[in-house]
Motif scaffolding. Structure first.
Motif, PDB file in Angstrom:
ATOM      1  N   ALA A  19       3.394 -98.176 -40.176  1.00 57.00           N
ATOM      2  CA  ALA A  19       3.681 -99.515 -40.688  1.00 57.00           C
ATOM      3  C   ALA A  19       3.557-100.519 -39.553  1.00 57.00           C
ATOM      4  O   ALA A  19       3.902-100.225 -38.407  1.00 57.00           O
ATOM      5  CB  ALA A  19       5.083 -99.565 -41.270  1.00 57.00           C
ATOM      6  N   SER A  20       3.052-101.696 -39.890  1.00 61.89           N
ATOM      7  CA  SER A  20       2.928-102.774 -38.918  1.00 61.89           C
ATOM      8  C   SER A  20       3.148-104.086 -39.646  1.00 61.89           C
ATOM      9  O   SER A  20       2.651-104.277 -40.756  1.00 61.89           O
ATOM     10  CB  SER A  20       1.541-102.738 -38.269  1.00 61.89           C
ATOM     11  OG  SER A  20       1.445-103.719 -37.266  1.00 61.89           O
ATOM     12  N   LYS A  44       6.249-109.010 -33.708  1.00 57.98           N
ATOM     13  CA  LYS A  44       5.463-107.925 -34.290  1.00 57.98           C
ATOM     14  C   LYS A  44       6.294-106.648 -34.276  1.00 57.98           C
ATOM     15  O   LYS A  44       7.006-106.368 -33.311  1.00 57.98           O
ATOM     16  CB  LYS A  44       4.177-107.706 -33.509  1.00 57.98           C
ATOM     17  CG  LYS A  44       3.288-106.657 -34.115  1.00 57.98           C
ATOM     18  CD  LYS A  44       2.002-106.473 -33.344  1.00 57.98           C
ATOM     19  CE  LYS A  44       1.195-105.360 -33.973  1.00 57.98           C
ATOM     20  NZ  LYS A  44       0.122-104.910 -33.105  1.00 57.98           N
ATOM     21  N   PHE A  45       6.198-105.878 -35.353  1.00 63.20           N
ATOM     22  CA  PHE A  45       6.893-104.604 -35.485  1.00 63.20           C
ATOM     23  C   PHE A  45       5.875-103.523 -35.809  1.00 63.20           C
ATOM     24  O   PHE A  45       5.008-103.717 -36.667  1.00 63.20           O
ATOM     25  CB  PHE A  45       7.929-104.673 -36.612  1.00 63.20           C
ATOM     26  CG  PHE A  45       8.507-103.341 -36.976  1.00 63.20           C
ATOM     27  CD1 PHE A  45       9.512-102.778 -36.217  1.00 63.20           C
ATOM     28  CD2 PHE A  45       8.034-102.631 -38.062  1.00 63.20           C
ATOM     29  CE1 PHE A  45      10.045-101.543 -36.535  1.00 63.20           C
ATOM     30  CE2 PHE A  45       8.551-101.398 -38.401  1.00 63.20           C
ATOM     31  CZ  PHE A  45       9.562-100.861 -37.632  1.00 63.20           C
ATOM     32  N   SER A  69      11.083 -90.515 -36.292  1.00 61.52           N
ATOM     33  CA  SER A  69      10.555 -91.864 -36.475  1.00 61.52           C
ATOM     34  C   SER A  69      10.401 -92.515 -35.109  1.00 61.52           C
ATOM     35  O   SER A  69      11.166 -92.253 -34.182  1.00 61.52           O
ATOM     36  CB  SER A  69      11.466 -92.702 -37.365  1.00 61.52           C
ATOM     37  OG  SER A  69      12.738 -92.840 -36.778  1.00 61.52           O
ATOM     38  N   THR A  70       9.382 -93.329 -34.981  1.00 61.07           N
ATOM     39  CA  THR A  70       9.106 -94.066 -33.768  1.00 61.07           C
ATOM     40  C   THR A  70       8.851 -95.503 -34.153  1.00 61.07           C
ATOM     41  O   THR A  70       8.113 -95.769 -35.106  1.00 61.07           O
ATOM     42  CB  THR A  70       7.853 -93.504 -33.059  1.00 61.07           C
ATOM     43  OG1 THR A  70       8.051 -92.113 -32.816  1.00 61.07           O
ATOM     44  CG2 THR A  70       7.588 -94.208 -31.754  1.00 61.07           C
ATOM     45  N   TYR A  71       9.457 -96.432 -33.424  1.00 64.56           N
ATOM     46  CA  TYR A  71       9.230 -97.830 -33.753  1.00 64.56           C
ATOM     47  C   TYR A  71       9.318 -98.675 -32.490  1.00 64.56           C
ATOM     48  O   TYR A  71       9.955 -98.303 -31.512  1.00 64.56           O
ATOM     49  CB  TYR A  71      10.202 -98.327 -34.820  1.00 64.56           C
ATOM     50  CG  TYR A  71      11.628 -97.912 -34.617  1.00 64.56           C
ATOM     51  CD1 TYR A  71      12.501 -98.691 -33.874  1.00 64.56           C
ATOM     52  CD2 TYR A  71      12.105 -96.730 -35.159  1.00 64.56           C
ATOM     53  CE1 TYR A  71      13.817 -98.307 -33.684  1.00 64.56           C
ATOM     54  CE2 TYR A  71      13.417 -96.337 -34.984  1.00 64.56           C
ATOM     55  CZ  TYR A  71      14.263 -97.134 -34.242  1.00 64.56           C
ATOM     56  OH  TYR A  71      15.558 -96.747 -34.048  1.00 64.56           O
ATOM     57  N   ALA A  72       8.641 -99.825 -32.528  1.00 63.03           N
ATOM     58  CA  ALA A  72       8.607-100.727 -31.387  1.00 63.03           C
ATOM     59  C   ALA A  72       8.430-102.151 -31.890  1.00 63.03           C
ATOM     60  O   ALA A  72       7.922-102.375 -32.988  1.00 63.03           O
ATOM     61  CB  ALA A  72       7.452-100.361 -30.454  1.00 63.03           C
ATOM     62  N   GLY A  73       8.821-103.086 -31.079  1.00 61.96           N
ATOM     63  CA  GLY A  73       8.670-104.483 -31.440  1.00 61.96           C
ATOM     64  C   GLY A  73       8.335-105.317 -30.222  1.00 61.96           C
ATOM     65  O   GLY A  73       8.666-104.942 -29.092  1.00 61.96           O
ATOM     66  N   THR A  74       7.661-106.429 -30.452  1.00 66.31           N
ATOM     67  CA  THR A  74       7.335-107.359 -29.381  1.00 66.31           C
ATOM     68  C   THR A  74       7.606-108.778 -29.861  1.00 66.31           C
ATOM     69  O   THR A  74       7.544-109.069 -31.054  1.00 66.31           O
ATOM     70  CB  THR A  74       5.861-107.256 -28.936  1.00 66.31           C
ATOM     71  OG1 THR A  74       5.019-107.487 -30.065  1.00 66.31           O
ATOM     72  CG2 THR A  74       5.549-105.911 -28.335  1.00 66.31           C
ATOM     73  N   GLY A  75       7.889-109.644 -28.934  1.00 60.41           N
ATOM     74  CA  GLY A  75       8.095-111.055 -29.226  1.00 60.41           C
ATOM     75  C   GLY A  75       7.379-111.901 -28.206  1.00 60.41           C
ATOM     76  O   GLY A  75       7.275-111.520 -27.029  1.00 60.41           O
TER      77      GLY A  75
END
Length: 71
Positions: free
Chosen positions: A32-33, A49-50, A59-65
């Protein structure tokens, strides 16, 4: 890709190859993005952005701003 093995070689040193073993990807996983941008006045924007990978056992997840200023 079910085989996470990669064979690599050095171009400047022929015959000196090696094998890298990665983690086996989870079966039946979902990628998912999502992203958003908020435009404020005077050329200022906030962006986010996720990214995530979700499976039954992990589960793996990351985010940026980002703050963008234009003039």
């Amino acid at each position: 890709m079910s085989d996470p093995t990669v064979t690599a070689v050095f171009q400047a040193l022929p015959g000196a190859g090696f094998v890298v073993n990665g983690a086996t990807p989870a079966r039946s996983s979902a990628l998912a993005s999502a992203g958003a941008e908020l435009r404020l006045k005077d050329g200022i924007s906030l962006l986010g952005k996720f990214d995530g990978e979700f499976a039954r056992a992990s589960s793996t997840y990351a985010g940026t701003g980002t703050l963008r200023v234009s003039w």
